[in-house]
Enzyme design. Structure first.
Site, mmCIF file in Angstrom:
data_model
loop_
_atom_site.group_PDB
_atom_site.id
_atom_site.type_symbol
_atom_site.label_atom_id
_atom_site.label_comp_id
_atom_site.label_asym_id
_atom_site.label_seq_id
_atom_site.Cartn_x
_atom_site.Cartn_y
_atom_site.Cartn_z
ATOM 1 N N THR A 100 -28.727 12.040 15.486
ATOM 2 C CA THR A 100 -30.165 11.896 15.703
ATOM 3 C C THR A 100 -30.750 13.300 15.714
ATOM 4 O O THR A 100 -30.019 14.293 15.735
ATOM 5 C CB THR A 100 -30.458 11.222 17.059
ATOM 6 O OG1 THR A 100 -29.956 12.071 18.104
ATOM 7 C CG2 THR A 100 -29.803 9.856 17.161
ATOM 8 N N VAL A 115 -23.173 17.464 21.745
ATOM 9 C CA VAL A 115 -24.400 18.227 21.997
ATOM 10 C C VAL A 115 -24.786 18.967 20.707
ATOM 11 O O VAL A 115 -24.021 19.774 20.182
ATOM 12 C CB VAL A 115 -24.209 19.219 23.163
ATOM 13 C CG1 VAL A 115 -25.523 19.954 23.437
ATOM 14 C CG2 VAL A 115 -23.718 18.502 24.415
ATOM 15 N N LYS A 116 -25.984 18.626 20.211
ATOM 16 C CA LYS A 116 -26.446 19.186 18.934
ATOM 17 C C LYS A 116 -27.318 20.408 19.231
ATOM 18 O O LYS A 116 -28.306 20.315 19.977
ATOM 19 C CB LYS A 116 -27.233 18.115 18.178
ATOM 20 C CG LYS A 116 -27.360 18.364 16.693
ATOM 21 C CD LYS A 116 -27.979 17.137 16.046
ATOM 22 C CE LYS A 116 -28.250 17.344 14.581
ATOM 23 N NZ LYS A 116 -29.037 16.247 14.017
ATOM 24 N N ILE A 117 -26.943 21.519 18.653
ATOM 25 C CA ILE A 117 -27.532 22.812 19.016
ATOM 26 C C ILE A 117 -27.984 23.556 17.754
ATOM 27 O O ILE A 117 -27.235 23.630 16.779
ATOM 28 C CB ILE A 117 -26.475 23.654 19.779
ATOM 29 C CG1 ILE A 117 -26.113 22.940 21.081
ATOM 30 C CG2 ILE A 117 -26.971 25.064 20.051
ATOM 31 C CD1 ILE A 117 -25.052 23.604 21.881
#
Ligand code: E4P
Length: 218
Positions: free
Chosen positions: A27, A86-88
């Site tokens: 997402t 965790v998208k960073i």
């Protein structure tokens, strides 16, 4: 090659999951906004809802752009469900945050990647996934698939564990091309996944088989 779906739409996630070929979900804040999901509690609940549908990694993106903010947000996201990644973003503090999470055994997805240099840096920081944006590179008349091939080649040179997650996939041909150059994962809209099914000779052949069966059964 793993198949992720790139959406926050629960019906589409269910439809892809029901096919039995789904390995995860990505997402981003734009996809969440498209579904009308806003406010901290609603966003967090939506990630849990997605995790309850799919048995695979679910990327949830931080909104902060400073190190402390990314750590705080990322820890809260990771605590939601064991499958949260965790998208960073690929920025200086993002690299530091990826190193922090990697050292803690929390999975990360480094996003907004557009060059091989960025890919090398994210791998050094210990990113679990790297998301180069194929479609957005194509949009500016460069070659997104060439970028995937270049990164796959570099990672193979050094047995890098970071998985190349080809993002910003726009059509079924992108999926096939990603498979040809060895991407580890593709994250796609449902339309691109369903597009893989299509071939006129399949439709014509099936029609013929059914017609012949009907004739013989008379
Ligand atoms: C996925 O992780 C990306 O955020 C997404 O694939 C971007 O796709 P777009 O370029 O179609 O917005």
């Amino acid at each position: 090659m793993k198949f992720f779906i790139d959406t926050a739409n629960l019906d589409q996630i269910r439809e892809a999951n029901d096919l039995g070929i789904l390995d995860g979900v990505t997402t981003n804040p734009s996809l969440m906004a498209k579904e009308g999901i806003s406010g901290y509690n609603a966003v967090m609940q939506h990630y849990i809802d997605i995790c309850n549908i799919v048995d695979g990694d679910v990327s949830a993106e931080v909104i902060s752009t400073d190190y402390d903010g990314m750590i705080k947000e990322g820890e809260a996201l990771a605590a939601l469900h064991p499958n949260i990644v965790v998208k960073i973003p690929m920025i200086k503090d993002g690299i530091k945050a990826i190193r922090y999470f990697s050292d803690k055994g929390i999975k990360t997805n480094c996003t907004l990647v557009f060059s091989a240099g960025q890919a090398i840096l994210a791998a050094k920081a210990g990113a679990t996934y790297l998301s180069p944006f194929v479609g957005r590179v194509d949009d500016i008349s460069w070659d997104g698939i060439d970028l995937i091939a270049q990164i796959v080649n570099i990672y193979q040179n050094y047995d890098v564990e970071t998985q190349v997650l080809a993002a910003s996939i726009r059509n079924p041909l992108h999926i096939v091309q990603c498979a040809e150059v060895g991407a580890d994962v593709v994250t796609c809209p449902l339309s691109a996944i369903l597009g893989l099914l299509k071939h006129p000779l399949t439709d014509i052949g099936l029609q013929q088989f059914l017609a012949d069966h009907a004739k013989a059964s008379k």
